[in-house]
Design a protein around this motif. Sequence first.
Motif, PDB file in Angstrom:
ATOM      1  N   VAL A  42     -62.530  87.761  -3.064  1.00 50.44           N
ATOM      2  CA  VAL A  42     -63.646  88.465  -2.255  1.00 50.44           C
ATOM      3  C   VAL A  42     -63.517  88.545  -0.735  1.00 50.44           C
ATOM      4  O   VAL A  42     -63.887  89.568  -0.196  1.00 50.44           O
ATOM      5  N   ILE A  43     -63.222  87.530  -0.096  1.00 54.32           N
ATOM      6  CA  ILE A  43     -62.829  87.528   1.296  1.00 54.32           C
ATOM      7  C   ILE A  43     -61.646  88.507   1.729  1.00 54.32           C
ATOM      8  O   ILE A  43     -62.081  89.332   2.680  1.00 54.32           O
ATOM      9  N   ALA A  44     -60.566  88.739   1.000  1.00 50.65           N
ATOM     10  CA  ALA A  44     -59.667  89.465   1.192  1.00 50.65           C
ATOM     11  C   ALA A  44     -59.952  90.947   1.218  1.00 50.65           C
ATOM     12  O   ALA A  44     -59.830  91.760   1.850  1.00 50.65           O
ATOM     13  N   ILE A  45     -60.895  91.224  -0.027  1.00 51.35           N
ATOM     14  CA  ILE A  45     -61.357  92.598  -0.089  1.00 51.35           C
ATOM     15  C   ILE A  45     -62.434  92.809   1.102  1.00 51.35           C
ATOM     16  O   ILE A  45     -62.272  94.087   1.569  1.00 51.35           O
ATOM     17  N   ALA A  46     -63.160  92.009   1.415  1.00 50.48           N
ATOM     18  CA  ALA A  46     -63.971  92.391   2.464  1.00 50.48           C
ATOM     19  C   ALA A  46     -63.270  92.525   3.801  1.00 50.48           C
ATOM     20  O   ALA A  46     -63.487  93.535   4.667  1.00 50.48           O
ATOM     21  N   HIS A  47     -62.146  92.042   3.918  1.00 55.67           N
ATOM     22  CA  HIS A  47     -61.304  92.138   5.229  1.00 55.67           C
ATOM     23  C   HIS A  47     -60.583  93.645   5.075  1.00 55.67           C
ATOM     24  O   HIS A  47     -60.536  94.250   6.094  1.00 55.67           O
ATOM     25  N   GLN A  48     -60.341  94.100   3.986  1.00 57.68           N
ATOM     26  CA  GLN A  48     -59.796  95.343   3.864  1.00 57.68           C
ATOM     27  C   GLN A  48     -60.789  96.451   4.013  1.00 57.68           C
ATOM     28  O   GLN A  48     -60.619  97.349   4.732  1.00 57.68           O
ATOM     29  N   ALA A  49     -61.902  95.894   3.432  1.00 60.82           N
ATOM     30  CA  ALA A  49     -63.200  97.021   3.417  1.00 60.82           C
ATOM     31  C   ALA A  49     -63.617  97.266   4.970  1.00 60.82           C
ATOM     32  O   ALA A  49     -63.621  98.285   5.648  1.00 60.82           O
ATOM     33  N   ASN A  50     -63.529  95.878   5.674  1.00 57.98           N
ATOM     34  CA  ASN A  50     -64.138  95.893   6.951  1.00 57.98           C
ATOM     35  C   ASN A  50     -62.982  96.726   8.044  1.00 57.98           C
ATOM     36  O   ASN A  50     -63.488  97.310   8.770  1.00 57.98           O
ATOM     37  N   ALA A  51     -61.844  96.771   7.515  1.00 58.17           N
ATOM     38  CA  ALA A  51     -60.883  97.403   8.329  1.00 58.17           C
ATOM     39  C   ALA A  51     -61.269  99.143   8.470  1.00 58.17           C
ATOM     40  O   ALA A  51     -61.062  99.545   9.341  1.00 58.17           O
ATOM     41  N   ALA A  52     -61.315  99.563   7.068  1.00 60.16           N
ATOM     42  CA  ALA A  52     -61.908 100.734   6.999  1.00 60.16           C
ATOM     43  C   ALA A  52     -62.970 101.168   8.020  1.00 60.16           C
ATOM     44  O   ALA A  52     -63.280 102.238   8.592  1.00 60.16           O
ATOM     45  N   LEU A  53     -64.150 100.274   7.816  1.00 54.93           N
ATOM     46  CA  LEU A  53     -65.311 100.432   8.843  1.00 54.93           C
ATOM     47  C   LEU A  53     -64.941 100.261  10.184  1.00 54.93           C
ATOM     48  O   LEU A  53     -65.716 101.187  11.111  1.00 54.93           O
ATOM     49  N   THR A  54     -64.010  99.239  10.589  1.00 61.07           N
ATOM     50  CA  THR A  54     -63.849  99.471  11.942  1.00 61.07           C
ATOM     51  C   THR A  54     -63.074 100.759  12.495  1.00 61.07           C
ATOM     52  O   THR A  54     -63.227 101.108  13.452  1.00 61.07           O
ATOM     53  N   LEU A  55     -62.059 101.201  11.508  1.00 62.28           N
ATOM     54  CA  LEU A  55     -61.553 102.475  11.919  1.00 62.28           C
ATOM     55  C   LEU A  55     -62.497 103.629  11.948  1.00 62.28           C
ATOM     56  O   LEU A  55     -62.549 104.478  12.915  1.00 62.28           O
ATOM     57  N   ILE A  56     -63.626 103.819  11.332  1.00 63.81           N
ATOM     58  CA  ILE A  56     -64.613 104.552  11.503  1.00 63.81           C
ATOM     59  C   ILE A  56     -65.361 104.639  12.784  1.00 63.81           C
ATOM     60  O   ILE A  56     -65.765 105.506  13.264  1.00 63.81           O
ATOM     61  N   ALA A  57     -65.938 103.247  13.050  1.00 66.83           N
ATOM     62  CA  ALA A  57     -66.348 102.942  14.107  1.00 66.83           C
ATOM     63  C   ALA A  57     -65.629 103.304  15.640  1.00 66.83           C
ATOM     64  O   ALA A  57     -66.032 103.980  16.530  1.00 66.83           O
ATOM     65  N   ALA A  58     -64.212 103.031  15.516  1.00 65.59           N
ATOM     66  CA  ALA A  58     -63.303 103.398  16.494  1.00 65.59           C
ATOM     67  C   ALA A  58     -63.347 104.743  16.697  1.00 65.59           C
ATOM     68  O   ALA A  58     -63.022 105.389  17.821  1.00 65.59           O
ATOM     69  N   THR A  59     -63.454 105.795  15.597  1.00 60.95           N
ATOM     70  CA  THR A  59     -63.216 107.131  15.457  1.00 60.95           C
ATOM     71  C   THR A  59     -64.551 107.511  16.056  1.00 60.95           C
ATOM     72  O   THR A  59     -64.337 108.589  16.902  1.00 60.95           O
ATOM     73  N   PHE A  60     -65.688 107.157  15.895  1.00 64.89           N
ATOM     74  CA  PHE A  60     -66.916 107.356  16.562  1.00 64.89           C
ATOM     75  C   PHE A  60     -66.937 107.076  17.896  1.00 64.89           C
ATOM     76  O   PHE A  60     -67.098 108.225  18.865  1.00 64.89           O
ATOM     77  N   ALA A  61     -66.363 106.055  18.447  1.00 64.93           N
ATOM     78  CA  ALA A  61     -66.264 105.880  19.945  1.00 64.93           C
ATOM     79  C   ALA A  61     -65.368 106.682  20.536  1.00 64.93           C
ATOM     80  O   ALA A  61     -65.554 107.231  21.740  1.00 64.93           O
ATOM     81  N   ALA A  62     -64.093 107.011  20.011  1.00 62.30           N
ATOM     82  CA  ALA A  62     -63.134 107.928  20.482  1.00 62.30           C
ATOM     83  C   ALA A  62     -63.538 109.405  20.599  1.00 62.30           C
ATOM     84  O   ALA A  62     -63.327 109.870  21.528  1.00 62.30           O
ATOM     85  N   HIS A  63     -64.410 109.690  19.599  1.00 63.69           N
ATOM     86  CA  HIS A  63     -64.916 110.969  19.801  1.00 63.69           C
ATOM     87  C   HIS A  63     -65.895 111.104  20.912  1.00 63.69           C
ATOM     88  O   HIS A  63     -65.925 112.285  21.608  1.00 63.69           O
ATOM     89  N   ARG A  64     -66.841 110.055  21.045  1.00 59.67           N
ATOM     90  CA  ARG A  64     -67.554 110.344  22.234  1.00 59.67           C
ATOM     91  C   ARG A  64     -67.042 110.535  23.518  1.00 59.67           C
ATOM     92  O   ARG A  64     -67.347 111.239  24.115  1.00 59.67           O
ATOM     93  N   ILE A  65     -66.031 109.579  23.815  1.00 56.47           N
ATOM     94  CA  ILE A  65     -65.569 109.635  24.927  1.00 56.47           C
ATOM     95  C   ILE A  65     -64.540 111.147  25.303  1.00 56.47           C
ATOM     96  O   ILE A  65     -64.410 111.597  26.181  1.00 56.47           O
ATOM     97  N   GLY A  66     -64.192 111.630  23.982  1.00 58.88           N
ATOM     98  CA  GLY A  66     -63.326 112.701  23.989  1.00 58.88           C
ATOM     99  C   GLY A  66     -64.316 114.091  24.366  1.00 58.88           C
ATOM    100  O   GLY A  66     -63.832 114.864  24.829  1.00 58.88           O
ATOM    101  N   ARG A  67     -65.664 113.936  23.870  1.00 56.95           N
ATOM    102  CA  ARG A  67     -66.686 114.905  24.259  1.00 56.95           C
ATOM    103  C   ARG A  67     -67.070 114.606  25.795  1.00 56.95           C
ATOM    104  O   ARG A  67     -67.341 115.661  26.489  1.00 56.95           O
ATOM    105  N   ALA A  68     -67.151 113.509  26.219  1.00 54.73           N
ATOM    106  CA  ALA A  68     -67.750 113.291  27.505  1.00 54.73           C
ATOM    107  C   ALA A  68     -66.949 113.821  28.644  1.00 54.73           C
ATOM    108  O   ALA A  68     -67.368 113.914  29.752  1.00 54.73           O
ATOM    109  N   THR A  69     -65.611 113.717  28.476  1.00 52.61           N
ATOM    110  CA  THR A  69     -64.609 113.909  29.152  1.00 52.61           C
ATOM    111  C   THR A  69     -64.164 115.439  29.250  1.00 52.61           C
ATOM    112  O   THR A  69     -63.152 115.881  30.181  1.00 52.61           O
ATOM    113  N   ARG A  70     -64.778 116.156  28.573  1.00 49.74           N
ATOM    114  CA  ARG A  70     -64.302 117.728  28.595  1.00 49.74           C
ATOM    115  C   ARG A  70     -65.090 118.692  29.599  1.00 49.74           C
ATOM    116  O   ARG A  70     -66.277 118.180  30.016  1.00 49.74           O
TER     117      ARG A  70
END
Length: 345
Positions: A317-345
Amino acid sequence: MLQASSLAHPSRPRALAAWLFSVAGLIVLMVVIGGITRLTESGLSITEWKPISGIIPPLTDAAWQAEFDNYKRIPEYTQINHGMTLAGFKSIFFWEFVHRLLGRLIGLAFALPLLWFAVRRRIPPGYGWRLVALLALGGLQGAIGWWMVASGLSVRTDVSHVRLAVHLITALVLLSGLVWTALDLRALAESRLAVPASLRPLALAALLLLFGQIMFGAFTAGLDAGYAFSSWPLMGNTLFPAGVAFIEPIWRNAVDNPVVVQFIHRWFAFVAATALIMLALRSIRQGAGVAGRMLIWLVVLQIALGIATLLSGVQIVIAIAHQANAALTLIAATFAAHRIGRATR
């Protein structure tokens, strides 16, 4: 046709964004099911690739026995699971079947709406090629999945951990691409003058480091390296255990040596985390407070789940939560990366 737009058939960027976010949600679920499949040693239970007929599970006793007989021919059964009952086989077959079925569902959930939006000329100019590329990447992911499974059907008793990493990374590149494109489309819905965000150097570095850490996570899972040492921060009684048998050439230890792979995965996490927190702080300064703070919390949670996975002896259960959270972390990082990519254009 994919990029056409007219007054009679105006584009629908908001609807397209909602659709892509829903497909991204299915991929997160796919990552979770894939993790369960790996941890329950279910991935080799289906020994044939049947893209169409494989959607139907065995429905009779004879069909089940035929599937089981196929499984009995591979090394995993003869060397590890010899004597497994049909009931035991059914339990591992379930997770691999669900994993493959969900993959087909994701393909349909992407391809059919894409065709509908294209025929109705609802895709904004400049986005058709990107959506087709994402569809092609999804198709490639299916082929990579079988390439991975095939590695464990003749000589090995499990799938290649390198191919497992390629399979996972491809899925997450697709996930990030879907989210990024959805965010571009959402911005276009808010303003017809909006242009696609750019990938800034800090964001690129943070995302590459995150993908590197996920790759080592896949190596750790594929080599069962998480079982090597269940203590933290030390591996046994030392930072790095003595007497480790190294592989030649030396670089292979970072890929094939379970102890070295676990060590790298433990400590590279903090390198990736530092870059991700820098990305989060930059996005907060540029107005994306929710996305930035969420990324910080997910990074902290991911490290905590990684440590808990080790200390629990890779409790599923913990290992699966670790893998699932990796995907959520990537989504959040993509949101943040997109935000600074818009702000600097």
